[in-house]
Each structure stands twice: as C-alpha cells, then as structure tokens.
Design a protein around this motif. Structure first.
Motif, mmCIF file in Angstrom:
data_model
loop_
_atom_site.group_PDB
_atom_site.id
_atom_site.type_symbol
_atom_site.label_atom_id
_atom_site.label_comp_id
_atom_site.label_asym_id
_atom_site.label_seq_id
_atom_site.Cartn_x
_atom_site.Cartn_y
_atom_site.Cartn_z
ATOM 1 N N LEU A 370 -41.212 21.311 103.239
ATOM 2 C CA LEU A 370 -40.842 20.582 104.344
ATOM 3 C C LEU A 370 -38.867 20.913 103.505
ATOM 4 C CD1 LEU A 370 -40.350 18.793 106.485
ATOM 5 C CD2 LEU A 370 -41.766 16.556 105.140
ATOM 6 N N TRP A 371 -38.616 20.626 102.206
ATOM 7 C CA TRP A 371 -37.670 20.279 101.768
ATOM 8 C C TRP A 371 -36.614 21.369 101.746
ATOM 9 C CZ3 TRP A 371 -39.818 17.767 97.157
ATOM 10 C CH2 TRP A 371 -40.402 16.404 96.979
ATOM 11 N N GLN A 372 -37.341 22.780 101.986
ATOM 12 C CA GLN A 372 -36.659 23.925 102.165
ATOM 13 C C GLN A 372 -35.796 24.200 103.343
ATOM 14 O OE1 GLN A 372 -39.285 26.794 102.164
ATOM 15 N NE2 GLN A 372 -37.731 28.632 100.661
ATOM 16 N N MET A 373 -36.924 23.419 104.343
ATOM 17 C CA MET A 373 -36.526 24.033 105.783
ATOM 18 C C MET A 373 -36.044 22.616 106.539
ATOM 19 S SD MET A 373 -37.521 26.560 106.327
ATOM 20 C CE MET A 373 -37.538 27.002 107.981
ATOM 21 N N LYS A 374 -35.066 21.305 105.715
ATOM 22 C CA LYS A 374 -34.775 20.484 105.918
ATOM 23 C C LYS A 374 -33.130 20.669 105.711
ATOM 24 C CE LYS A 374 -34.218 15.511 105.441
ATOM 25 N NZ LYS A 374 -35.005 13.866 104.880
ATOM 26 N N PRO A 375 -32.236 20.574 106.551
ATOM 27 C CA PRO A 375 -30.439 20.372 106.297
ATOM 28 C C PRO A 375 -29.817 19.762 105.871
ATOM 29 C CG PRO A 375 -30.577 19.909 108.379
ATOM 30 C CD PRO A 375 -32.757 19.955 108.042
ATOM 31 N N LEU A 376 -29.029 19.863 104.818
ATOM 32 C CA LEU A 376 -28.177 19.297 103.918
ATOM 33 C C LEU A 376 -27.198 18.118 104.943
ATOM 34 C CD1 LEU A 376 -27.360 21.324 101.117
ATOM 35 C CD2 LEU A 376 -28.986 19.301 101.128
ATOM 36 N N ASP A 377 -27.664 17.044 104.229
ATOM 37 C CA ASP A 377 -26.008 16.249 105.104
ATOM 38 C C ASP A 377 -24.642 16.409 104.653
ATOM 39 O OD1 ASP A 377 -24.715 14.735 107.300
ATOM 40 O OD2 ASP A 377 -26.025 12.880 106.309
ATOM 41 N N LEU A 378 -23.958 17.032 104.174
ATOM 42 C CA LEU A 378 -22.781 17.447 103.548
ATOM 43 C C LEU A 378 -22.004 17.434 104.510
ATOM 44 C CD1 LEU A 378 -24.557 19.998 100.594
ATOM 45 C CD2 LEU A 378 -24.051 16.963 100.823
ATOM 46 N N ASN A 379 -20.706 17.031 104.140
ATOM 47 C CA ASN A 379 -19.608 17.105 104.709
ATOM 48 C C ASN A 379 -18.538 18.253 103.246
ATOM 49 O OD1 ASN A 379 -19.981 16.446 106.928
ATOM 50 N ND2 ASN A 379 -20.106 14.221 106.138
ATOM 51 N N ILE A 380 -18.949 19.252 103.173
ATOM 52 C CA ILE A 380 -18.462 20.420 101.926
ATOM 53 C C ILE A 380 -17.204 21.313 102.345
ATOM 54 C CG2 ILE A 380 -18.876 18.554 99.950
ATOM 55 C CD1 ILE A 380 -20.676 21.154 99.372
ATOM 56 N N CYS A 381 -15.883 21.688 102.251
ATOM 57 C CA CYS A 381 -15.473 23.218 102.449
ATOM 58 C C CYS A 381 -15.955 23.231 103.884
ATOM 59 C CB CYS A 381 -16.362 24.068 101.923
ATOM 60 S SG CYS A 381 -15.909 23.508 99.832
ATOM 61 N N GLY A 382 -15.743 22.849 104.931
ATOM 62 C CA GLY A 382 -16.288 22.796 107.034
ATOM 63 C C GLY A 382 -17.388 23.701 106.660
ATOM 64 N N ARG A 383 -18.066 24.033 107.967
ATOM 65 C CA ARG A 383 -18.910 24.822 107.865
ATOM 66 C C ARG A 383 -19.349 25.846 107.262
ATOM 67 N NH1 ARG A 383 -20.596 29.307 111.232
ATOM 68 N NH2 ARG A 383 -18.493 30.098 111.441
ATOM 69 N N HIS A 384 -18.352 26.888 106.143
ATOM 70 C CA HIS A 384 -19.050 28.086 105.652
ATOM 71 C C HIS A 384 -19.656 27.598 104.364
ATOM 72 C CE1 HIS A 384 -17.129 31.045 107.911
ATOM 73 N NE2 HIS A 384 -15.785 30.768 108.177
ATOM 74 N N GLY A 385 -18.591 26.263 103.781
ATOM 75 C CA GLY A 385 -19.151 25.968 102.001
ATOM 76 C C GLY A 385 -20.758 25.257 102.553
ATOM 77 N N ARG A 386 -21.343 24.851 104.253
ATOM 78 C CA ARG A 386 -21.750 24.087 104.065
ATOM 79 C C ARG A 386 -23.289 24.978 104.717
ATOM 80 N NH1 ARG A 386 -19.253 20.935 107.929
ATOM 81 N NH2 ARG A 386 -20.204 22.134 110.146
ATOM 82 N N LYS A 387 -23.120 26.301 104.803
ATOM 83 C CA LYS A 387 -23.628 27.305 105.427
ATOM 84 C C LYS A 387 -24.030 27.966 103.744
ATOM 85 C CE LYS A 387 -23.925 31.491 107.148
ATOM 86 N NZ LYS A 387 -23.207 33.284 108.073
ATOM 87 N N LEU A 388 -23.021 28.198 102.590
ATOM 88 C CA LEU A 388 -23.201 28.282 101.349
ATOM 89 C C LEU A 388 -24.229 27.331 100.875
ATOM 90 C CD1 LEU A 388 -22.877 30.268 98.946
ATOM 91 C CD2 LEU A 388 -21.114 29.131 98.500
ATOM 92 N N ALA A 389 -24.485 25.383 100.617
ATOM 93 C CA ALA A 389 -25.391 25.386 100.180
ATOM 94 C C ALA A 389 -26.612 25.166 101.065
ATOM 95 C CB ALA A 389 -24.525 23.543 100.774
ATOM 96 N N HIS A 390 -26.567 25.145 102.099
ATOM 97 C CA HIS A 390 -27.609 25.507 102.790
ATOM 98 C C HIS A 390 -28.704 26.985 102.542
ATOM 99 C CE1 HIS A 390 -31.595 25.104 105.805
ATOM 100 N NE2 HIS A 390 -30.712 25.964 105.913
ATOM 101 N N LYS A 391 -28.389 27.614 102.243
ATOM 102 C CA LYS A 391 -28.750 29.410 101.964
ATOM 103 C C LYS A 391 -28.899 29.099 99.973
ATOM 104 C CE LYS A 391 -26.702 32.622 104.933
ATOM 105 N NZ LYS A 391 -25.741 33.583 104.428
ATOM 106 N N THR A 392 -28.013 28.120 99.425
ATOM 107 C CA THR A 392 -28.596 27.905 97.546
ATOM 108 C C THR A 392 -29.417 27.191 97.788
ATOM 109 O OG1 THR A 392 -25.904 28.553 97.180
ATOM 110 C CG2 THR A 392 -27.709 27.766 95.702
#
Length: 788
Positions: A370-392
């Motif tokens: 559940l924690w793995q699939m739940k998206p992060l609510d972050l406003n950093i570095c735009g869409r690419h930054g969120r994508k990287l954080a989500h993959k990490t």
C-alpha cells in the motif's frame, strides 16, 4: 577633656610601634599563609587541584553504586519476565502473553539502565567478571527483545510505531557502542561471542520490525472474521429456548471465549512463524552466554585478562549475576513458544507439517504494498522531480518487501526444519523401543483429545493456520469451565441465602412499595434513583429498629455488602448516560458509614435502636431527622434555594441532600402502611423489600454478561470475556434462583433502571386492580340475575 585626648594619642602611638616590631610581622605572615591554604582547600573542594588542573580523584567513587542500580534494573526486568512466565504456565497460555513485561516507556527505561555496561565506552574493566558482565549485558538485550514480541499486538498503530522505533534506536546504539569498545580495547576478550550476540540482536530487531509491519493488517483481518463469526454466534445464542438461563449463558460464554481466545492479538503474534523462530535465537543467545562463563572458569588458560582495578569494583559481580539470571528467565518464554510450534509428537502431524507449503501470506506485505503504490504529495522540481521521487520510493519499498518476505520465509524455514528434525528424532526413538503401532497410538490420542466440532467452527485463524484449529481447541477448549470454577469459589453465600427467601408471587413488591407517590416531595421535583441507594437506606432503617437480634442484623449487613458489589457492576455497565453519578456517590458514602460504624450521616443508628421507642416513633424520628438535614444542607449549599430548585436538575443535588431525600421518602412510605404489629415483623418486611430490590436488579445480570462479550475492541476482547466468565461463575447461583422462581425479565436489557421497574410495577398494580374490580362487578351482576 584635654588630658583625656592626650592619653588616647599616646596609646595609639604605643600600638603603632608594637606593629612595627619583629614579633608582629611574624604573626602577620602566619595569618597570610593560613588564608592562602584555606583558599587552596576551597579550590580543591570546588573541583580543581592546587595547580589549577581538574581534580579527578573522586570521580570513580559513585561507580559501585551505579553498578548496584544497574543490577537492580536487571533484576526488575527479570522479576517481570518471571511473573509473565508463571502466569503463562499457570493458565496454560504457552504463547506467554506480556502482562507485566510489555514494550512501553517504563520497560524501555529499565532496559536502558540494565544495559549500561554495553553502553559504557571508557570504563576500566580488566578482570574476568568485568568482561563477562559485558557479555551478559549484550545477551540481556536479546533476551528482553524476544520476550517483548507478543506485546506488540496490544498496541494501537501510533503507539506501535513509536515503541518499535524507540526499541530500534536502543538496540542499534548498543550494537554501535559494543563495536566501538571492541575497537578501542575496552572489550578485549570474547570477541566471537560479542559478534554472534550482536548478529542475534539485529535478527531479533528485524523480527520485531517485521511483526510491527504485519500487525495492523492482521488486526484488520481478525476484526472482519470476528464480526462474521460473531453474527453467527448471536444467531445461535438467540435460538436456545429449551435451555435455562444459566445453561444458555454457559454455552454462549464457551462460544464467545473461543472467538476471543483464537483472535487475541498476543496469541496471534505468539503463534506466528517469526515469533516462534525467535525462541531458537534466544536459546542460542543464552547458550553463548553459558559457553563464555564456562570457558572462563573451566578453561582459564584460554583467556588472558589484565591487572588493575575495575571502576565498578565489587558491584560488577552483582551485575553479572543479576543479568545472567534475567537472561535465563527471559529465555524460558521464547523457547517454550518455539517448542510448542514444533510440538508435532506423532508422525501423522509431522507429515502434515511436511506437506504444508512454505509461503508468505498477503497480510505480511500488504502494508508495504500500500505504501509502495500510494503517490507522494510533493511540490518539488516540477513533474520530473516528482517522477524521480516516486520511482525512488517505489524501489525502496520493493527492497523492503523483499526483505520482509525473506524474514518471514527464513522464520518459516526454521520452524519447518525444527519440525522435521523433531519428527525424525521421535521416529528413531520409537524404532529403538520397537513401537510399530504408531498410527493406532495416534488415533487413540486424537480420540482422547478430540475437540468439540461444534465449537471448532468458532475458531478464528489466519491463512496458513488451518492445522492449528484442533490444537487450539485441545489446549483451551475447557478454559471457560476453569474460570467459572474460580468464580464459584467467590460466590456470595449470604446473599444467595437471602434471595432464596423470595416468594415468586411477591417478587417485585419491594420495587413498588419502597417509594410511594403519596409522599410529598421536599423539592420541586424528585431526583432519579439508583438500585443501591434504596437498598442502603432500607438497611439503615433496619439497623435502627429496636429489639432485633444482633446476629440477624449482622447477617443482613453482610448480605447487603455482597449484593452491592454486583449492583455496582450492573450500574457501571448499564448507566450509559452517567445521570446517576451523584446518586451513586451518595450511596457509596452512606454505606461506608453504615457498614463500618453503624452511622447514617453522623446519626448513630445503634443508639437509636437502644432507645427502645415504638415502631412508628422510630420511623417518624428518622423521617424528621432526614427532612431536617435536607433543609440544612440545602440552606448551606444554596442561598437562593427556591430559585435553584426551579432551575437545577435534581440529579445534581449535593450528596447529603440526595441521601436525606431518600431516607425521608422511604420512611414516609413505610408510615403510610400501618400493617406492622411488631419490631420483628417490620424487620422481616424491610428484609423482604431489600431482597426484592436485589432480585429485580439481578435480572439484568444476563444482559451485563452478554454485553461484556459483545462490546469491546480487539485489544481488550479476551480480558472482557474472561471478566464476564468470572462474573457468571460468581453469580450463577443467583441466576439459577431467579430462573427457578421465574423471576426473570422477558426482554433482557429493556428495564435497566429502578425507576423503570417502579413505574412498570405501579402500572401492573393498577391494571390488576382494574381487572379485579371488573371481575367483582361481573360477579355481582351474575349473582343479581341468579337471585331474580
């Protein structure tokens, strides 16, 4: 005057000349040296030496006392673990639930104190007992972690997270400090032992973290299954029309107990693969400590210790002994859990174990998924930054899921290997003894311990625990009978004798007669009544009646004291609105004075009985005193009494006013009935009224016991049902008496309060009087017709 001044000037000159002499100079130097020495002494006492450097000579003085403190903390932990182990053995709870030694702030503080030797980075510890104390301190950590695991199931999610993080910080800090001591030379022997123990520490910590991740999901599954089976249980319990109330309750409690026992969080954690495998690690930990101690004393040439004195001096031996004892005690519970998990003492059970697939059930990793699939609510570095954080985050949790699966599979493998080894050993043992009829013995054993198939339907188990159903039924099928027997030993004998005197035809007369509507109210409205206050007031009046045998009075007081315990239990469970708080406090205070001193609100009831007045005079005197006290308390507490009475709820009157109002109304109600001809007859009448009040109140016992079984959270469920079983054991005799005399409420829980009963009895009396008058009229008319 001039002569006097000249004489003073000559004296001053002589004194000055004396100061200039050699003797006076020597005295001045001596005084100066003394002042310098006192200054140096003050500097030394203040922490500095004479040369100004830090004085360290007394720094080590309190160290032995600190050692005693450490030993005391270790013994306290050992005592708590001992009590839990004895509790488990006594009640056959071989998963050893944590009642006293549970993971909380107090226990964590005691553990932190007890492992000070593992945390001490620079204390001088050259001797063998000093180095052994280091090993015992490390082994102590493993023992306590293994004991604490079942207590994780009793915590809410936030509490669980905080406590596990605190435990992880403590264990990781201990491991880091031990490594530092090994590198700096503070620990210079037993390196291999320390290395293995540190590995066991980390394994046990990983097991604790693994369990904490699965516990929320496990509780969720258990709640769902409990709700489903609870509906089935409630339906079956409502269909038992052929059984008596007591027998029906006994059968219901068995079902509720199986539900609560099999779904208890500590039991579920205790029978899980990681928790049972921790017993093997704790046993290995204690064996390492035993090996170190034996090698030190039996093979002294294999180890080389240093000369010098330990900072902790003689207290090190105390710490070593206390921690070794604590480790030995702390190994019992985890090891027995492990042995119970591999307790397949016949080949048939071993074959079942071998055929069982080893795998990771969903509840072990569902939280991480559940924690793995739940998206992060972050406003950093735009869409690419969120994508990287989500993959990490996705990769991190993927790794954690693999680790979690690895821990569970490893623990299952340890349990599986243990079962296979034990079964092979038993097969070999039987082969040596020539016992070939294994299957016959097994079938006989199973038939001897065959569980109740009806009750086995109520066992709650998780995926992969199907084979544990029979084992749970065999080990705890008769638990309710055990607790009922314990309750029967505490049954209220005097109260039961009093209730047996109740005639079923006069079952609720006291509920109707204790308070008459013809009595004028002292206030503008009447406060609500609780069950206990009229009983206490009637008992107080009985004590004031002259010429009554003292033995009868003592027996009545004892019976009332026993009955009030159960009345309070009923009102604690059924007074949801808490409107009777002040009335119940008034009852408790008044009864304390009546029972202990024979006094009702400072009025000596024994003196009133000795005055030898008539019945009416005694009751009238009590009524007048009660009215007097009511007015006195009202004027004391409220200046504008009339205005207060109009606005305030009577249930919020002060305690003494409530007690006085009850005494006044009951005395006036008794005075309205002039039937009594003697003191003994009045005493018997009051005893009957008390008895009928008890009978009416105790019709709620069935509802209270059932409510305790149905309404509770998962953490308190087993404890509440055990309380209900004990209460049934104590009151089974009362329930049987009420059932035998047909003094039972048709709809349990509908008539809870005494005011509801009082109103119902008055309506019933009115209806019966109407029907009687109608019968008389019809009889008269028929008689008139027949005469004509």
């Amino acid at each position: 005057m001039i002569i006097y001044l000249k004489s003073q000037q000559s004296r001053i000159k002589i004194f000055n000349n004396s100061l200039k002499s050699p003797t006076s100079k020597w005295n001045n130097n001596k005084l100066r040296n003394r002042r310098e020495r006192s200054t140096q002494e003050k500097m030394v006492n203040g922490g500095c030496k004479a040369d100004g450097s830090l004085n360290e000579s007394r720094f080590d003085e309190p160290m032995p006392w600190i050692g005693i403190y450490v030993a005391g903390a270790a013994l306290a932990c050992g005592i708590a673990m001992t009590i839990d182990a004895l509790h488990g053995f006594r009640y056959k709870k071989f998963w050893f639930p944590c009642k006293f030694f549970a993971l909380n702030a107090t226990i964590l503080t005691l553990i932190a104190i007890a492992i000070k030797f593992s945390m001490d980075l620079n204390a001088t510890m050259p001797h063998r007992q000093d180095q052994l104390a280091k090993v015992s301190s490390s082994a102590f950590i493993c023992a306590v972690v293994g004991n604490l695991l079942p207590s994780l199931g009793t915590m809410k999610n936030t509490e669980l997270f905080v406590n596990v993080v605190a435990l992880a910080i403590l264990v990781i800090t201990a491991v880091a400090n031990i490594c530092i001591q090994m590198s700096t030379g503070v620990i210079f022997v037993f390196w291999i032992e320390h290395a293995f123990i540190m590995l066991l520490m980390l394994i046990l910590l990983a097991i604790a973290c693994s369990l904490s991740l699965a516990i929320p999901t496990t509780k969720y599954y258990l709640d769902i299954k409990y709700s489903e089976k609870l509906k089935l249980t409630n339906i079956e319990c409502s269909r038992k029309k052929h059984l008596s109330v007591a027998e029906g309750l006994r059968e219901d409690l068995k079902k509720y107990w199986i539900l609560a026992y099999s779904s208890g969080p500590q039991f579920v954690i205790g029978r899980s693969a990681p928790c049972t495998a921790s017993g093997a690690f704790c046993l290995l930990n204690s064996l390492i400590l035993v090996e170190a101690i034996l090698r030190t004393y039996l093979m002294p040439w294999s180890l080389k210790f240093c000369k010098g004195e330990s900072d902790y001096k003689w207290s090190t031996t105390m710490v070593l002994i206390s921690q070794t004892i604590a480790v030995g005690i702390g190994t019992i519970s985890p090891t027995v859990r492990w042995f119970m998990a591999i307790n397949f003492s016949c080949p048939k059970k071993a074959k079942k174990a071998r055929g069982r697939e080893i795998g990771v059930e969903k509840y072990w990793v569902k939280k991480l998924l559940l924690w793995q699939m739940k998206p992060l609510d972050l406003n950093i570095c735009g869409r690419h930054g969120r994508k990287l954080a989500h993959k990490t985050k996705y990769q991190i949790f993927r790794l954690l899921i693999v680790v979690q699966q690895g821990i569970v599979l490893s623990c299952q493998s340890i349990r599986f290997a243990s079962i296979v080894l034990v079964s092979r050993f038993l097969d070999f043992k039987r082969f040596i003894k020539g016992q070939n009829n294994i299957s016959n013995n097994d079938s006989e054993l199973e038939s001897r311990h065959s569980p109740d198939t009806n009750l086995s339907r109520f066992v709650i188990h998780l995926d992969g625990e199907d084979e544990l159903v029979d084992l749970m039924m065999k080990n705890n099928g008769d638990a309710t009978a055990h607790w009922i027997k314990i309750g029967e030993k505490q049954k209220p004998k005097n109260l039961i004798e009093l209730l047996e005197k109740v005639d079923s035809s006069l079952a609720f007369t006291g509920v109707k007669d204790f308070d008459s509507d013809k009595v004028p109210s002292l206030g503008f409205s009447e406060p609500p009544n609780c069950w206990a206050l009229p009983v206490v007031t009637l008992t107080s009046i009985a004590l004031a009646i002259p010429s009554i045998d003292r033995e009868l009075i003592e027996k009545l007081v004892t019976s009332v004291h026993e009955g009030l315990k159960y009345i309070r239990e009923i009102e604690d469970n059924l007074d949801a609105k808490k409107d009777l708080k002040n009335v119940r406090i008034a009852e408790e205070i008044v009864w304390s004075g009546v029972e202990l001193d024979g006094r009702w609100l400072e009025l000596d009831l024994n003196d009133m009985a000795l005055q030898g007045k008539g019945i009416k005079e005694t009751i009238k005197a009590l009524s007048d005193i009660a009215k007097e006290k009511f007015m006195e308390y009202a004027e004391t507490h409220f200046i504008h009494m009339n205005e207060w009475f109009l606005e305030e709820d009577p249930s919020r009157w002060c305690i003494r006013m409530l007690a006085a109002n009850s005494m006044y109304r009951i005395c006036e109600s008794i005075l309205l009935d002039i039937e009594y001809a003697s003191n003994q007859r009045l005493f018997e009448k009051l005893s009957l009224m008390i008895c009928t009040l008890f009978s009416a109140c105790f019709t709620n016992l069935q509802h209270v016991i059932s409510k305790q079984c149905r309404q509770s959270g998962i953490e308190e469920r087993e404890q509440n049902i055990r309380y209900a079983v004990l209460l049934f054991g104590k009151t089974e005799g009362i329930i049987r008496i009420l059932d035998k005399k047909k003094i039972q409420e048709s709809n349990p829980g509908q008539l809870v309060h005494i005011d509801d009963w009082h109103l119902l009895c008055k309506k019933t009396d009115t209806l019966s009087s109407i029907s009687c008058s109608t019968d008389k009229e019809s009889a008269m008319s028929s008689l008139y017709i027949s005469i004509e």
